[in-house]
Design a protein around this motif. Structure first.
Motif, PDB file in Angstrom:
ATOM      1  N   VAL A  94      56.399  53.368  10.718  1.00 52.65           N
ATOM      2  CA  VAL A  94      56.215  53.395  12.390  1.00 52.65           C
ATOM      3  C   VAL A  94      55.855  51.966  12.941  1.00 52.65           C
ATOM      4  O   VAL A  94      56.176  51.688  14.029  1.00 52.65           O
ATOM      5  CB  VAL A  94      54.930  54.576  12.635  1.00 52.65           C
ATOM      6  CG1 VAL A  94      54.919  54.537  14.190  1.00 52.65           C
ATOM      7  CG2 VAL A  94      55.374  55.606  12.053  1.00 52.65           C
ATOM      8  N   GLU A  95      55.112  51.170  12.144  1.00 52.91           N
ATOM      9  CA  GLU A  95      54.876  50.000  12.465  1.00 52.91           C
ATOM     10  C   GLU A  95      55.835  48.970  12.581  1.00 52.91           C
ATOM     11  O   GLU A  95      56.066  48.223  13.768  1.00 52.91           O
ATOM     12  CB  GLU A  95      54.008  49.159  11.325  1.00 52.91           C
ATOM     13  CG  GLU A  95      53.222  47.874  11.560  1.00 52.91           C
ATOM     14  CD  GLU A  95      52.595  47.319  10.484  1.00 52.91           C
ATOM     15  OE1 GLU A  95      53.007  47.700   9.221  1.00 52.91           O
ATOM     16  OE2 GLU A  95      51.893  46.469  10.511  1.00 52.91           O
ATOM     17  N   LEU A 144      57.784  50.250  15.745  1.00 52.85           N
ATOM     18  CA  LEU A 144      57.338  49.652  17.143  1.00 52.85           C
ATOM     19  C   LEU A 144      57.516  48.405  17.320  1.00 52.85           C
ATOM     20  O   LEU A 144      57.982  47.964  18.405  1.00 52.85           O
ATOM     21  CB  LEU A 144      55.806  50.221  17.037  1.00 52.85           C
ATOM     22  CG  LEU A 144      54.888  49.466  18.093  1.00 52.85           C
ATOM     23  CD1 LEU A 144      55.376  50.256  19.504  1.00 52.85           C
ATOM     24  CD2 LEU A 144      53.409  50.177  17.938  1.00 52.85           C
ATOM     25  N   TYR A 145      56.891  47.481  16.447  1.00 52.53           N
ATOM     26  CA  TYR A 145      56.722  45.979  16.761  1.00 52.53           C
ATOM     27  C   TYR A 145      58.310  45.479  16.618  1.00 52.53           C
ATOM     28  O   TYR A 145      58.617  44.317  17.181  1.00 52.53           O
ATOM     29  CB  TYR A 145      55.610  45.435  15.808  1.00 52.53           C
ATOM     30  CG  TYR A 145      54.335  45.851  16.220  1.00 52.53           C
ATOM     31  CD1 TYR A 145      53.917  45.719  17.433  1.00 52.53           C
ATOM     32  CD2 TYR A 145      53.546  46.785  15.360  1.00 52.53           C
ATOM     33  CE1 TYR A 145      52.708  45.946  17.887  1.00 52.53           C
ATOM     34  CE2 TYR A 145      52.476  47.569  15.913  1.00 52.53           C
ATOM     35  CZ  TYR A 145      52.010  46.885  17.020  1.00 52.53           C
ATOM     36  OH  TYR A 145      50.633  47.381  17.444  1.00 52.53           O
ATOM     37  N   TRP A 155      47.526  45.140  21.757  1.00 55.89           N
ATOM     38  CA  TRP A 155      46.529  44.045  21.184  1.00 55.89           C
ATOM     39  C   TRP A 155      47.105  43.050  20.529  1.00 55.89           C
ATOM     40  O   TRP A 155      46.854  41.775  20.815  1.00 55.89           O
ATOM     41  CB  TRP A 155      45.531  44.992  20.050  1.00 55.89           C
ATOM     42  CG  TRP A 155      44.773  45.748  20.863  1.00 55.89           C
ATOM     43  CD1 TRP A 155      44.303  46.014  22.182  1.00 55.89           C
ATOM     44  CD2 TRP A 155      44.093  46.863  20.059  1.00 55.89           C
ATOM     45  NE1 TRP A 155      43.292  46.846  22.315  1.00 55.89           N
ATOM     46  CE2 TRP A 155      43.302  47.627  21.154  1.00 55.89           C
ATOM     47  CE3 TRP A 155      43.910  47.266  18.680  1.00 55.89           C
ATOM     48  CZ2 TRP A 155      42.406  48.581  20.853  1.00 55.89           C
ATOM     49  CZ3 TRP A 155      43.084  48.434  18.333  1.00 55.89           C
ATOM     50  CH2 TRP A 155      42.525  48.972  19.422  1.00 55.89           C
ATOM     51  N   PRO A 156      48.184  42.874  19.433  1.00 51.59           N
ATOM     52  CA  PRO A 156      48.508  41.635  18.912  1.00 51.59           C
ATOM     53  C   PRO A 156      49.318  41.001  19.983  1.00 51.59           C
ATOM     54  O   PRO A 156      49.280  39.600  19.494  1.00 51.59           O
ATOM     55  CB  PRO A 156      49.645  42.292  17.809  1.00 51.59           C
ATOM     56  CG  PRO A 156      49.417  43.680  17.531  1.00 51.59           C
ATOM     57  CD  PRO A 156      48.754  44.311  18.877  1.00 51.59           C
ATOM     58  N   TRP A 163      53.267  54.149  24.754  1.00 50.07           N
ATOM     59  CA  TRP A 163      54.380  53.381  24.217  1.00 50.07           C
ATOM     60  C   TRP A 163      55.064  52.527  25.301  1.00 50.07           C
ATOM     61  O   TRP A 163      55.743  51.822  25.145  1.00 50.07           O
ATOM     62  CB  TRP A 163      55.575  54.646  23.732  1.00 50.07           C
ATOM     63  CG  TRP A 163      54.869  55.347  22.656  1.00 50.07           C
ATOM     64  CD1 TRP A 163      54.355  56.396  22.717  1.00 50.07           C
ATOM     65  CD2 TRP A 163      54.673  54.694  21.392  1.00 50.07           C
ATOM     66  NE1 TRP A 163      53.810  57.069  21.512  1.00 50.07           N
ATOM     67  CE2 TRP A 163      54.007  55.946  20.565  1.00 50.07           C
ATOM     68  CE3 TRP A 163      55.004  53.749  20.624  1.00 50.07           C
ATOM     69  CZ2 TRP A 163      53.674  55.742  19.335  1.00 50.07           C
ATOM     70  CZ3 TRP A 163      54.693  53.560  19.352  1.00 50.07           C
ATOM     71  CH2 TRP A 163      53.917  54.674  18.573  1.00 50.07           C
ATOM     72  N   VAL A 202      42.022  42.259  16.469  1.00 48.24           N
ATOM     73  CA  VAL A 202      43.169  43.447  16.321  1.00 48.24           C
ATOM     74  C   VAL A 202      42.790  44.113  14.847  1.00 48.24           C
ATOM     75  O   VAL A 202      42.766  45.362  15.049  1.00 48.24           O
ATOM     76  CB  VAL A 202      44.441  43.038  16.216  1.00 48.24           C
ATOM     77  CG1 VAL A 202      45.507  43.819  15.886  1.00 48.24           C
ATOM     78  CG2 VAL A 202      44.949  42.338  17.719  1.00 48.24           C
ATOM     79  N   ARG A 220      42.021  47.939  14.470  1.00 50.67           N
ATOM     80  CA  ARG A 220      42.871  48.775  13.862  1.00 50.67           C
ATOM     81  C   ARG A 220      41.951  49.475  12.697  1.00 50.67           C
ATOM     82  O   ARG A 220      42.225  50.754  12.392  1.00 50.67           O
ATOM     83  CB  ARG A 220      43.925  47.951  13.217  1.00 50.67           C
ATOM     84  CG  ARG A 220      45.055  47.619  14.081  1.00 50.67           C
ATOM     85  CD  ARG A 220      45.888  46.899  13.622  1.00 50.67           C
ATOM     86  NE  ARG A 220      47.169  46.666  14.596  1.00 50.67           N
ATOM     87  CZ  ARG A 220      48.118  45.903  14.388  1.00 50.67           C
ATOM     88  NH1 ARG A 220      48.274  45.437  13.227  1.00 50.67           N
ATOM     89  NH2 ARG A 220      49.305  45.977  15.318  1.00 50.67           N
ATOM     90  N   ARG A 225      48.317  55.752  12.106  1.00 53.98           N
ATOM     91  CA  ARG A 225      49.601  55.532  11.445  1.00 53.98           C
ATOM     92  C   ARG A 225      50.990  55.757  12.508  1.00 53.98           C
ATOM     93  O   ARG A 225      51.742  54.749  12.445  1.00 53.98           O
ATOM     94  CB  ARG A 225      49.703  56.380  10.361  1.00 53.98           C
ATOM     95  CG  ARG A 225      50.968  55.984   9.271  1.00 53.98           C
ATOM     96  CD  ARG A 225      51.128  56.805   8.344  1.00 53.98           C
ATOM     97  NE  ARG A 225      51.704  57.982   8.542  1.00 53.98           N
ATOM     98  CZ  ARG A 225      51.068  59.178   8.562  1.00 53.98           C
ATOM     99  NH1 ARG A 225      49.912  59.338   7.982  1.00 53.98           N
ATOM    100  NH2 ARG A 225      51.798  60.405   8.948  1.00 53.98           N
ATOM    101  N   GLY A 269      51.686  53.031  14.888  1.00 51.32           N
ATOM    102  CA  GLY A 269      52.427  51.648  14.278  1.00 51.32           C
ATOM    103  C   GLY A 269      51.138  50.998  13.486  1.00 51.32           C
ATOM    104  O   GLY A 269      51.324  49.722  13.392  1.00 51.32           O
ATOM    105  N   ILE A 270      50.239  51.507  13.252  1.00 47.54           N
ATOM    106  CA  ILE A 270      49.237  50.775  12.306  1.00 47.54           C
ATOM    107  C   ILE A 270      49.360  50.987  10.735  1.00 47.54           C
ATOM    108  O   ILE A 270      49.596  52.194  10.283  1.00 47.54           O
ATOM    109  CB  ILE A 270      47.624  51.249  12.785  1.00 47.54           C
ATOM    110  CG1 ILE A 270      47.374  50.740  14.143  1.00 47.54           C
ATOM    111  CG2 ILE A 270      46.726  50.596  11.599  1.00 47.54           C
ATOM    112  CD1 ILE A 270      46.088  51.330  14.621  1.00 47.54           C
ATOM    113  N   ASN A 271      49.408  50.094  10.312  1.00 44.39           N
ATOM    114  CA  ASN A 271      49.583  50.303   8.329  1.00 44.39           C
ATOM    115  C   ASN A 271      48.177  50.587   8.044  1.00 44.39           C
ATOM    116  O   ASN A 271      47.502  49.851   7.626  1.00 44.39           O
ATOM    117  CB  ASN A 271      49.848  49.038   7.835  1.00 44.39           C
ATOM    118  CG  ASN A 271      50.459  49.052   6.466  1.00 44.39           C
ATOM    119  OD1 ASN A 271      49.903  50.180   5.883  1.00 44.39           O
ATOM    120  ND2 ASN A 271      51.365  48.273   5.988  1.00 44.39           N
TER     121      ASN A 271
END
Lengths: 501, 298
Positions: A320-321, A324-325, A356-357, A410, B164, B168, B180, B183-185
């Protein structure tokens, strides 16, 4: 025999049951139907003592009763067979059936002879033709379902609830289950049959009670009732069937394309194209492969073979990471409380998390809190989240507002492809309207490409310009030009019906 | 009991305050090693075992009777073993999808066996040239240990509040599924938490050895209970998503006061685990109760 009188049950933000009354009779199969979020599952939980009603009474055998918990309701003779197969795989059929009443001799040693004999009795009733010593793990879904029914019967139940009992069965297996249910009816058991599948309701039930948005709509005898009447009872509000307007998708620009996606048990070669500015509906029953396909697309589940193209480029999405990114695809899950939101956290961090990033200082790594707040505020407002403050804990919001937060997240993440799974489950009617309009506007006004997964057909018809029909992990049909030709719910329903037969 | 310790004239003098601050600093590090794992929704039973491995490794490296390396070279290398062992824990947990409890329980015995085998139970002498870290101070009053821990507390606070990565980590502890799907690993987050944890264990072990002038393989045997007790008294929830540097500092002070009270009350030291175990349970019960009754207030 069993009667609910004016039962009301509220959860934070949602009135799940609003003064609902129902009567179930011995020797009858009583269908309990309604759309997702109509209050069926709450009703089941009230009848089996899992939820306590806020107000209202339960009458059983002419006496008022209070069902403390499931154990209590089972002791009183009210049992349930769940949708999921709760069978212990490493135990024998007999052990599974007799688990809570294994017969022991006076030394505490289990008397297997009697256990098997007793188990065999119930197996005969449900028509389970294997040895009681067979391990449950080797059995088919239907046989496991029979174990569950036998287990409920072994508690001498007089009222048996069946929650979507056929959802994991094949058609043939379902037919056999109905034979069993017919026999139980003749023995005078009161059966409550909860199902999405109207054909089954017509085939097996004597009577139906329809719920909608937590309200009792009506009780009818099945004889003389038509499918159309039943559907209109379930859906009710005809004014809501109207399409929100003509979308203007750019059919030359493909945002997301799937080519022959295969995953054992989840997708049998699904192919489709999602265009820019389109609202594409995925319609099908629960378990038909809609959510399963979505989860493969977002990298939550692997595919065995097939290709995914995002904005024309072949990609392989592993998580999903990445989804999304790198590809700006957002997925709004159907279980927002478990998988979508951080309930004990404020709206602020729930919306801003994917941002955040982007808003941190390159050197100190510090997140810009002013920017965080203004970003969250912008998207909370865009989604018209009703709240006094962004610091409000999400768990305290109503279902509708929670859903707006999960979509807003989103949008904040700058996703222009959105996959929204069951957008209005557990959302009250007013908020449902609002969410429909918001989703539609995202596509119509901002050119977002949106997939809406739903088992609520009127909902899809309102928003979508195109619908893909799912059955048994396959895309079996397509209905186009819903918006431009202003197709009515009845027309779409008829077209879909053909594919589902 | 705590009041008793405070009231005792032998406790609160400026002199004892600064010498006690070393204990507090040490407890903070040990607790931090547990807290970073709790915050991500895991737990770590190897806190003390890693500490003991580091201690033995340090002894072998700088003790004049063994390798006798310069501390300036050896200490950074030995320290790196901490994050490395933590990384190994995290990797096993995430790759093989085994519960952190099982993994760290097994690894605890692996490490404890190693340290006993390697050391044969004997202590190593720490050369005087490396005593300054644990025993030295700035301006004649502020111990280096306290200074370092103040820096650690500030860093942790910054990490979890403003970066971040930290946020996270907390999101993963709060709801790992949602994290997850946002989009968080989450696997990486679990590994990071264990790496941090290993780092804190290593730091605590090195400071303790320098302070006591002695690298005893028994170091770490009592850390597990200290780590839970201080972290939990300090408000780190068992269910994840919470970490409070200030709380842990307060927890460490309370912990020290309790120990002091035990001495004053002349309670046999051998009973201390019983007391600490009970205390942890009490802290959790209070925490649950607060959660339960506080819900409507929020």
């Amino acid at each position: 025999m069993l009667e609910l009188r004016n039962i009301t049950k509220t959860f934070p933000g949602v009135r799940a049951l609003d003064s609902v009354s129902m009567r179930f009779r011995a020797g009858e199969i009583h269908g309990l139907i309604g759309e997702n979020g109509a209050g069926k599952s709450t009703a089941i939980k009230v009848v089996t003592g899992i939820h306590q009603p806020d107000t209202g009474e339960i009458w059983y055998d002419g006496k008022r009763v209070v069902l403390e918990n499931y154990r209590d309701s089972l002791a009183k003779g009210i049992g349930i067979v769940h949708q999921e197969l709760h069978v212990i795989p490493d135990a024998s059929v007999a052990e599974n059936i007799m688990i809570d009443k294994l017969i022991a001799n006076r030394w505490g040693i289990i008397d297997w002879e009697s256990v098997y004999r007793e188990a065999r009795r119930y197996m005969e009733i449900v028509g389970l033709e294997v040895s009681p010593e067979t391990m449950a793990s080797g059995l088919s879904a239907a046989q496991k379902q029979q174990i569950q029914i036998a287990k409920a019967l072994s508690a001498d139940v007089r009222v048996l609830l069946l929650d979507e009992p056929t959802s994991s069965l094949t058609e043939h297996e379902a037919k056999r289950l109905f034979v069993v249910l017919n026999e139980l009816r003749q023995k005078g058991v009161a059966l409550i049959f909860v199902s999405h599948k109207l054909e089954e309701v017509f085939e097996i039930c004597d009577r139906v009670t329809v719920l909608r948005d937590g309200l009792f709509v009506g009780e009818r005898e099945v004889e003389g009732l038509t499918q159309a009447e039943l559907i209109s009872m379930m859906i009710g509000r005809t004014c809501n069937d109207e399409h929100l307007g003509v979308l203007n998708p750019d059919f030359s620009e493909v945002a997301l394309e799937a080519r022959k996606i295969v995953r054992a048990g989840k997708a049998k070669g699904a192919s489709f194209k999602l265009h820019r500015g389109e609202v594409l509906g995925f319609y099908g029953l629960v378990g038909s492969g809609r959510t399963e396909l979505a989860r493969i697309l977002i990298g939550e589940d692997r595919m065995d073979s097939g290709e995914v193209l995002v904005r024309g480029e072949r990609v392989s999405i592993e998580s999903v990471e990445e989804c999304l990114y790198r590809h700006r695809i957002g997925y709004v899950t159907e279980n927002r409380k478990e998988e979508g939101l951080f309930l004990e956290n404020p709206i602020l961090s729930n919306v801003a998390l994917p941002v955040w990033p982007r808003i941190r200082n390159a050197v100190t790594r510090r997140i810009d809190e002013v920017l965080e707040r203004s970003t969250a505020n912008r998207y909370a407002e865009a989604m018209s989240v009703k709240t006094p403050s962004l610091d409000q804990v999400v768990g305290a919001l109503s279902g509708g507002n929670q859903q707006k937060v999960s979509i807003g997240k989103w949008l904040a993440a700058d996703c222009d492809i959105l996959i929204i799974d069951e957008p209005t489950v557990g959302v009250d009617v007013g908020a449902k309207e609002q969410i429909h309009t918001l989703i539609w506007k995202l596509a119509a006004e901002q050119g977002k490409s949106i997939i809406v997964i739903s088992s609520d057909l009127p909902e899809i018809v309102r928003m979508a310009n195109r619908i893909l029909v799912f059955r048994e992990q396959e895309i079996v049909g397509e209905v186009k030009d819903i918006d431009t030709e202003a197709k009515s719910y009845e027309q779409v329903s008829e077209a879909i019906g053909k594919y589902l037969v | 009991m705590i009041a008793m310790a405070l009231a005792s004239p032998s406790f609160l003098t400026a002199d004892t305050f600064f010498s006690q601050s070393r204990y507090v600093a040490f407890y903070v590090l040990v607790a931090m090693s547990q807290a970073v794992c709790l915050a991500v929704g895991d737990l770590n039973l190897t806190v003390g075992a890693i500490g003991s491995i580091i201690t033995v490794a340090l002894g072998l490296a700088i003790s004049p009777e063994f390798a006798g390396l310069s501390p300036w070279v050896a200490v950074p290398i030995v320290f790196a073993l901490g994050p490395l062992t933590g990384w190994l824990n995290g990797l096993i947990i995430t790759r093989f999808k085994i519960d952190a409890f099982i993994v760290t329980l097994s690894m605890m015995f692996v490490y404890m066996g190693l340290r006993s085998g390697i050391s044969g139970g004997n202590s190593y002498r720490i050369p005087e040239g490396f005593w300054w870290l644990g025993q030295g101070n700035i301006g004649g009053w502020l111990p280096y240990m306290a200074l370092i821990v103040i820096a650690v507390l500030w860093w942790i606070s910054y990490l979890y509040r403003n970066t971040v990565l930290g946020r996270r980590l907390l999101a993963t502890g709060s709801n790992s599924e949602a994290a997850r799907l946002s989009g968080i690993n989450t696997k990486r987050m679990i590994v990071v938490a264990h790496v941090l944890s290993g780092g804190f264990s290593a730091l605590a072990a090195i400071m303790w050895a320098s302070w006591s002038g002695n690298a005893a393989p028994q170091t770490g045997d009592d850390w597990l209970i200290i780590s839970f007790a201080v972290a939990i008294i300090g408000g780190t929830g068992l269910s994840g998503s919470l970490i409070s540097p200030l709380g842990i500092l307060v927890g460490a002070v309370i912990f020290k006061l309790i120990q002091h009270a035990l001495v004053i009350l002349k309670i046999n030291d051998n009973y201390s685990n019983t007391l600490l175990g009970g205390l942890i349970l009490l802290a959790i019960v209070v925490d649950r109760a607060r959660e339960h009754f506080g819900k409507d207030g929020k």
